[in-house]
Every structure is written in C-alpha cells, then in structure tokens.
Design an enzyme around this catalytic site. Structure first.
Site, PDB file in Angstrom:
ATOM      1  CB  SER A  29      -0.900   0.008   1.240  1.00 32.49           C
ATOM      2  OG  SER A  29      -1.815  -1.050   1.178  1.00 32.49           O
ATOM      3  NE  ARG A  33      -2.574   4.611   0.351  1.00 32.07           N
ATOM      4  CZ  ARG A  33      -3.156   3.438   0.036  1.00 32.07           C
ATOM      5  NH1 ARG A  33      -2.444   2.466  -0.503  1.00 32.07           N
ATOM      6  NH2 ARG A  33      -4.439   3.256   0.243  1.00 32.07           N
ATOM      7  CB  SER A 174     -13.141   0.603  -0.220  1.00 31.90           C
ATOM      8  OG  SER A 174     -12.120   0.724  -1.191  1.00 31.90           O
ATOM      9  CD  GLN A 176      -8.123  -1.107  -3.682  1.00 28.64           C
ATOM     10  OE1 GLN A 176      -9.069  -1.247  -4.453  1.00 28.64           O
ATOM     11  NE2 GLN A 176      -7.224  -2.057  -3.475  1.00 28.64           N
ATOM     12  CG  ASP A 327      -5.501  -7.230   1.747  1.00 27.76           C
ATOM     13  OD1 ASP A 327      -6.581  -7.328   1.131  1.00 27.76           O
ATOM     14  OD2 ASP A 327      -4.745  -6.245   1.635  1.00 27.76           O
ATOM     15  CE  LYS A 354     -10.546  -6.810  -0.277  1.00 25.22           C
ATOM     16  NZ  LYS A 354     -10.194  -5.383  -0.282  1.00 25.22           N
ATOM     17  NE  ARG A 358      -7.792 -12.269  -1.794  1.00 22.51           N
ATOM     18  CZ  ARG A 358      -7.004 -11.216  -1.652  1.00 22.51           C
ATOM     19  NH1 ARG A 358      -7.211 -10.356  -0.668  1.00 22.51           N
ATOM     20  NH2 ARG A 358      -5.995 -11.019  -2.480  1.00 22.51           N
ATOM     21  NE  ARG A 403      -3.365  -9.855   0.177  1.00 19.40           N
ATOM     22  CZ  ARG A 403      -2.177  -9.259   0.288  1.00 19.40           C
ATOM     23  NH1 ARG A 403      -1.131  -9.940   0.708  1.00 19.40           N
ATOM     24  NH2 ARG A 403      -2.025  -7.993  -0.025  1.00 19.40           N
TER      25      ARG A 403
HETATM   26  C1  S3P Z   1      -5.604  -1.402  -0.217  1.00 15.60           C
HETATM   27  C2  S3P Z   1      -6.890  -1.447   0.230  1.00 15.60           C
HETATM   28  C3  S3P Z   1      -7.662  -2.696   0.395  1.00 15.60           C
HETATM   29  C4  S3P Z   1      -6.763  -3.923   0.319  1.00 15.60           C
HETATM   30  C5  S3P Z   1      -5.743  -3.842  -0.768  1.00 15.60           C
HETATM   31  C6  S3P Z   1      -4.845  -2.630  -0.556  1.00 15.60           C
HETATM   32  C7  S3P Z   1      -4.926  -0.099  -0.325  1.00 15.60           C
HETATM   33  O1  S3P Z   1      -8.606  -2.768  -0.658  1.00 15.60           O
HETATM   34  O2  S3P Z   1      -7.546  -5.083   0.151  1.00 15.60           O
HETATM   35  O3  S3P Z   1      -4.931  -4.991  -0.798  1.00 15.60           O
HETATM   36  O4  S3P Z   1      -3.684  -0.059  -0.474  1.00 15.60           O
HETATM   37  O5  S3P Z   1      -5.621   0.933  -0.262  1.00 15.60           O
HETATM   38  P1  S3P Z   1     -10.075  -2.093  -0.547  1.00 15.60           P
HETATM   39  O6  S3P Z   1      -9.920  -0.628  -0.571  1.00 15.60           O
HETATM   40  O7  S3P Z   1     -10.815  -2.613  -1.752  1.00 15.60           O
HETATM   41  O8  S3P Z   1     -10.637  -2.614   0.744  1.00 15.60           O
END
Ligand code: S3P
Length: 448
Positions: A29, A33, A174, A176, A327, A354, A358, A403
């Site tokens: 993550s 970023r 989320s 993301q 995750d 995902k 999963r 995973r």
């Molecule tokens: C992530 C957010 C999560 C996670 C992904 C990484 C991120 O997803 O499952 O592996 O770096 O913002 P979601 O935003 O869909 O929950």
C-alpha cells in the site's frame, strides 16, 4: 487484457521445523502511494525499500506514462521526479495495471481532476472487479468514465478541467475508494471531504500530510471525517517503506502451524489499521509476541516472533476488526483449520470482490483438503480440526490471486498430505521472494 505468462504449479509439504529470520518485502500500500505522491510533487522523491512486486512495478510504469521520471537505482532504492499536482500529461498508450486494484483505483483518482483522457486495463482478475465504486465519486468532481458493463475494465476516463470539490461518504469500507477521492481532491479548489463509517488503512492521509498537504481527520458520530484542502504544492520526500504486515502474515502463520517452529519476522509495521490479524491470532492462543516495539517514521513497528502453537482455539472474529485485516482472512482461515473448533468471520462481504472471490476460493480449497466450511454472502465459518488432524492432499486453483496461492502453500506445511496450487505465478504481484524466503526458513515449498 494483460496476462502473467505460463502457469507455475507449486506444492508444499510437511518438513522440518521452520526457524530463522524472515525479512519480508516493503509494504504494498505504501509503495503504490510513494510512487503516485512522488509523481504529484515538484522535485525528487527518494524511496527506500520499495516493494518490487509486479503490482507496484505496473504503477511505476504508469507514473512514467503520465510524465514523471521514475528511476530504479537498485537494491529497493527508487527516485521519482514529479510533475506536480495537476501536471499529469496524457499517456500515449493504454495504462495496464496488471492485477492491481490499488494501482488502478488510486491512479484513476489521481488523474480524474486533470483534463486528460486515459484508458485503463488489467489482467482477467482486475477486469472482473468493480470500478463503479471509484468512478461514481469521481463523477461528482466532473470526470467522465466509460467502461464495460457493470463498471468493469477496460475503461476510459476523461478528467475534468474545472473540478468541483466534493463531500463524499464512502459506501463500502474501502481504503482504495477513500484514497481515490482524496487524490482527485488534490487538484480541486477548496475543501474535499471524505467520510468513512469504518476506519480503513490510513496511509493516504498520513502520507498526504507528510508531503505537505493540509489535511485533517476528525472522529465524529458520522464516522471519520477527512478534510483535504485542494491545490497544495506537494513537497518531495525521503520515504523509507516499512515491511508489509500482510506479507509477514504468511511466515507468521506458517510458524504457528508447522511443528517445532520458531521464526522472527523483523521490522513489521503495526499501524492499528493493518494489524488486526496478529491480535486475532493472539486471541486464538497463538504464541506470537511483539519484540522490541518502537516507532519509525511515525508508525508503530516491532519484530514479530511466532512459535509453533498446537493449542489454538477457534474464535469469533469481531466484525469491527474486519477492515484492519481484510487481506489476511485467507491465511487466517488456514490457521483456523488447525485450531480446535469453529472460527466465525462476519462482516466480510468485501472478500468477494478482491483479486478473486476469496470466501469461495478458500472454502472450496479447504473443503477439498478435508475441512468443513460454511458460508453466506458476508460471513463464513471454518470448523477447525486441531493440530495434526487436517488431511490436505488437494490441488487448489489460485484464480490469479496471490494470497490464495500463498495461503494454501502455507497450509501444506502442516497437513497430513501435501497441498498443491495450480499456479503460483500471481505470488510475484506482492511477494516476489516468497519461495526463497520460505525455503530459507526450512519450509518444503517448491515448484511441482
Ligand atoms: C488497499 C486497500 C484494500 C486492500 C488492498 C490494498 C490499499 O482494498 O484489500 O490490498 O492499499 O488501499 P479495498 O480498498 O478494496 O478494501
């Protein structure tokens, strides 16, 4: 649509105790970023310990396509000469994010308030995942998206020249989606407000503040209210990426279930929005300790020590903890098979969207290995058999999901018969050194 080459069948089986140190790679993550915020800064950002998994490499390529100069100096050291907020150029070709939901969704946010048109695609897994959750809020800024039915990739987004700031309550937990809205808000004048009812990983907020943006977070009755002031000049940073707790989960869980093991996993970030698995394992009775706890770069960090734990018990995982370990449910379900009694996991609907579904992927593989699993739309229960009693002996489909592949390879280290996965290739998206790292601990994991 991109692919990732020929399948790599893999297997694992019981062997000697796992011992030694597991140096897992940088956080996925934070790596994504770092590249994106570096590209949106003016000047040179230096990143140390970048995760060099395919997901992050695809984001690095994308940042180059938008005009940033991204250089690999070797040994995990990278630099990014950014183009500044609003400075993205229109890429000449299609942006292929491979397997990465984080990559594509964050980049969509980052370009949506700049007047350029960009077509995104990915592999078969990514092309089946929902993008409407991101393009809906981006439309509020004025960006236009056109994709396949159901908001699927390939998709073309036209960014908006004069964006409006937005106030948006994220409808699903989320990080993301939250991050996409915040990144879009960077190039909108005024204040963009994002509200999340459940806290999700907060790396975007922390890093935006680190890059010099004006951003505040308030805990209110509505939830976490994040307010970003648009059009800042982001200042380049020197980033040391902490090691990924989501990757640490695999050697930690392997040590808990493989007889006689004692493994140290140093320097793991324990940001509370990420550390839910370790708390859960400890509640199950795992012999998992945090050694040398300290702060690094404003984040709590410790060395994790995991020892073989034959007496773990199934528990009900608090649903409020789901976002902080989202995750990690696949590998938790493997540990749950070796614990006594049921492990109940609720409030986990997001697991169905995902890299694969999963719940379905794990339930099918666990059942094939002799473990009883019940499931509903947003819950599942694994009925643990206890140490030494899990049959194994199954071949499982990894479904383009790193995973899923790693979870079943960890499982095989303690089942009575070996476990096989049809394709270990996807592991390279997040944990390219998984195989040598595990074999270095003594695990019998191999290509088969
Ligand atoms: C992530 C957010 C999560 C996670 C992904 C990484 C991120 O997803 O499952 O592996 O770096 O913002 P979601 O935003 O869909 O929950």
């Amino acid at each position: 649509m991109s692919g990732h080459g020929d399948p790599i069948p893999m297997m694992s089986q019981r062997g000697p105790a796992l011992t030694g140190e597991a140096h897992v790679p940088g956080d996925k993550s934070i790596s994504h970023r770092s590249l994106i915020l570096g590209a949106l800064s003016v000047g040179e950002t230096v990143i140390e310990g970048l995760l060099e998994g395919q997901d992050v490499i695809d984001t690095a390529k994308a940042m180059r396509a938008f005009g940033a100069e991204v250089t690999d100096h070797g040994g995990g050291r990278w630099s990014v000469h950014g183009v500044g907020v609003g400075g993205f150029a229109e890429p000449a070709g299609v942006i292929d994010c491979g397997n990465s939901g984080t990559g594509v969704r964050l980049i969509m946010g980052a370009m949506a308030t700049t007047p350029i048109t960009v077509t995104f695609t990915g592999d078969a897994s990514l092309c089946s995942r929902p993008m409407g959750r991101v393009t809906d809020p981006l439309a509020l800024f004025g960006a236009k998206a056109e994709g396949r039915e159901g908001g699927r990739l390939p998709m073309t987004i036209t960014g908006v020249r004069d964006p409006m700031p937005v106030r948006y309550t994220v409808p699903v937990p989320s990080a993301q989606v939250k991050s996409a809205v915040l990144l879009a808000g960077l190039n909108a004048p005024g204040k963009t407000v994002v509200i999340e009812k459940e806290a999700t990983r907060d790396h975007t907020e922390r890093m935006l503040a680190g890059f010099g943006a004006e951003i505040t977070v308030e805990e209110t009755e509505e939830g976490r209210v994040i307010t970003l002031t648009g059009q800042p000049e982001l200042k380049p940073q020197h980033i040391v990426v902490p090691r990924d707790p989501s990757s640490a989960a695999f050697p930690v869980c392997a040590a808990l279930i493989a007889e006689g093991s004692d493994v140290l996993v140093p320097n793991i970030g324990l940001n509370p929005t990420r550390a839910g698995l370790f708390e859960t394992l400890r509640e199950m009775g795992a012999d998992l300790t945090y050694e040398n706890p300290r702060e690094e770069g404003g984040e709590p960090v410790a060395d994790l020590r995991a020892r073989f734990s034959p007496d773990m018990k199934g528990i009900e995982v608090p649903p409020a903890r789901a976002a902080s370990m989202i995750d990690e449910y696949p590998v938790l379900s493997v540990v749950a098979a070796f614990a006594e009694g049921p492990t109940v996991m609720r409030g986990v609907r997001e697991l169905r969207v995902k890299e694969s579904d999963r719940i379905d992927a794990m339930a099918q593989g666990l059942r094939a290995a002799g473990v009883e699993v019940e499931e509903g739309e947003d819950w599942w229960v694994v009925h643990g058999l206890g140490h030494g009693k899990v049959p194994g002996g199954a071949t499982v489909e990894s479904r383009l999901d790193h995973r899923i592949a790693m979870s079943f390879l960890v499982m095989g280290l303690a089942t009575n018969a070996p476990m096989r996965v049809d394709d270990g290739g996807p592991i390279a998206t997040s944990f390219p050194v998984f195989e040598p790292l595990m074999t270095g601990l003594g695990a019998d994991v191999r290509r088969a």
